[in-house]
Scaffold this motif. Sequence first.
Motif, short mmCIF file in Angstrom:
data_model
loop_
_atom_site.label_atom_id
_atom_site.label_comp_id
_atom_site.label_asym_id
_atom_site.label_seq_id
_atom_site.Cartn_x
_atom_site.Cartn_y
_atom_site.Cartn_z
N ALA A 199 -4.27 7.65 9.35
CA ALA A 199 -3.57 6.40 9.66
C ALA A 199 -3.36 5.57 8.40
O ALA A 199 -2.26 5.07 8.14
N ARG A 200 -4.42 5.40 7.61
CA ARG A 200 -4.31 4.59 6.39
C ARG A 200 -3.36 5.24 5.39
O ARG A 200 -2.48 4.59 4.82
N GLY A 201 -3.57 6.54 5.15
CA GLY A 201 -2.72 7.23 4.18
C GLY A 201 -1.29 7.30 4.64
O GLY A 201 -0.36 7.09 3.83
N GLY A 202 -1.08 7.60 5.92
CA GLY A 202 0.29 7.67 6.43
C GLY A 202 1.02 6.35 6.33
O GLY A 202 2.21 6.30 5.97
N ALA A 203 0.32 5.26 6.63
CA ALA A 203 0.95 3.94 6.54
C ALA A 203 1.34 3.60 5.11
O ALA A 203 2.41 3.02 4.86
N ALA A 204 0.48 3.96 4.14
CA ALA A 204 0.79 3.67 2.73
C ALA A 204 2.01 4.45 2.27
O ALA A 204 2.86 3.93 1.53
N ILE A 205 2.12 5.69 2.70
CA ILE A 205 3.27 6.50 2.29
C ILE A 205 4.53 6.07 3.03
O ILE A 205 5.64 6.08 2.46
N ASP A 206 4.40 5.65 4.28
CA ASP A 206 5.56 5.07 4.98
C ASP A 206 6.07 3.83 4.24
O ASP A 206 7.28 3.64 4.09
N ALA A 207 5.14 2.99 3.78
CA ALA A 207 5.55 1.79 3.04
C ALA A 207 6.23 2.16 1.73
O ALA A 207 7.19 1.50 1.31
N ALA A 208 5.75 3.22 1.08
CA ALA A 208 6.39 3.69 -0.15
C ALA A 208 7.83 4.13 0.13
O ALA A 208 8.74 3.88 -0.66
N GLY A 209 8.02 4.81 1.26
CA GLY A 209 9.37 5.21 1.63
C GLY A 209 10.28 4.03 1.86
O GLY A 209 11.46 4.04 1.47
N GLN A 210 9.75 2.98 2.47
CA GLN A 210 10.55 1.76 2.67
C GLN A 210 10.97 1.17 1.33
O GLN A 210 12.08 0.64 1.20
N ARG A 211 10.10 1.26 0.32
CA ARG A 211 10.41 0.69 -0.99
C ARG A 211 11.43 1.52 -1.75
O ARG A 211 12.33 0.98 -2.41
N SER A 212 11.29 2.84 -1.73
CA SER A 212 11.98 3.68 -2.70
C SER A 212 12.96 4.69 -2.13
O SER A 212 13.61 5.40 -2.90
N VAL A 213 13.07 4.78 -0.81
CA VAL A 213 14.00 5.73 -0.21
C VAL A 213 15.06 4.94 0.56
O VAL A 213 14.73 4.23 1.51
N PRO A 214 16.32 5.06 0.19
CA PRO A 214 17.36 4.33 0.92
C PRO A 214 17.34 4.67 2.41
O PRO A 214 17.01 5.79 2.81
N THR A 215 17.72 3.70 3.21
CA THR A 215 17.71 3.89 4.66
C THR A 215 18.55 5.09 5.07
O THR A 215 18.16 5.87 5.95
#
Length: 352
Positions: free
Chosen positions: A236-252
């Motif tokens: 849960a913790r790791g997945g949330a951090a990587i999801d947040a990274a995707g929000q920052r650096s991967v276009p929608t």
Amino acid sequence: MSGLYARVARRPSRGHVRRVTPVPIERADGLTAVVYGQVERDFGMLAPPVSLHSPAPPVLAACWIVLRETLVAAGRVDRATREAVAAAVSTVNSCPYCVEVHSATMAGLLRSAADPAGDDQRRRVAEWARAGTDRTQARDLVPPVPAVEAVELLGVALVFHYLNRMVNVFLEPSPLPAALPSALRGGVRRVFGQLMARGARGDRPPGTARDLLPAAPLAPDLAWSSCHPTLADALARGGAAIDAAGQRSVPTSVRDLVAARLDDWDGRPTGISRAWVGEAVRDLPTVDQPAARLALLTAFASYQVDDQVVADVRAAGADDRALVELTAWASMAAARRAAGWVRVDPDAPASS
């Protein structure tokens, strides 16, 4: 491993990383320094598959938390069997670096142990892990171990679906020197396995890395881990951090495209042609196409990522952090989808 070995291993570990520049351990601070210290303490060395994430500290922490709690921390399943799953998944994902490391580690752990029953069990577990990478086969699989053990092993499989992709993109194909003569490779591999096995022996208490990242709710697609609270918390913790990274650096538009392709994915290789990538991205805004090519290749054919694909993303403005965050998001999206195909029923008996 000894502290001396860990210090000696730092320099070649840096040399394995390509396309991004990891933070040197002597210049690490904050979260990166804390993670590095834990990796050396619990893994025995600053492993390149972890340190390559250092340009993005929260993703570095996420990688370490999930790797530690699945492969390294003490659990119901012995380390050699976990290494068997790591090697099996890495073989399917065409990740020679991880195959080399985890096959050698398993061999080193088993070198002095004669246990035919254990060997047979590991073979069945490895076959289960390999079959679980195919969506059609995964539907009907019955784990060869009790459910809680199966959850631990599925956690290992998820993490190596993730790491194989990151390693293919950012590490050299082997941890051994490329110039090493073939006649010497067998002996060097045995010594390497013995050193890795030395660091893999001994129990590490579960949960000690959890506070590197804030608590997060368990995503529905990771609910299979809920019968193992420590593992579920790490995912849960790791997945949330990587999801947040995707929000920052991967276009929608790229996230949407990858998610749509994952809906139709069956786990099978894409083949040697990359023509499908060009077709997949042609309707996206031109500015998003380089990131889309890298994300798609990372998720579905990471062994096909080359310098030009990465250079095109850099030309569009991405730095090392953005590259790590983009590829980590794509790798984890594919890993979570593949893990979700495998059924783990807490009430079902193990197959014989």
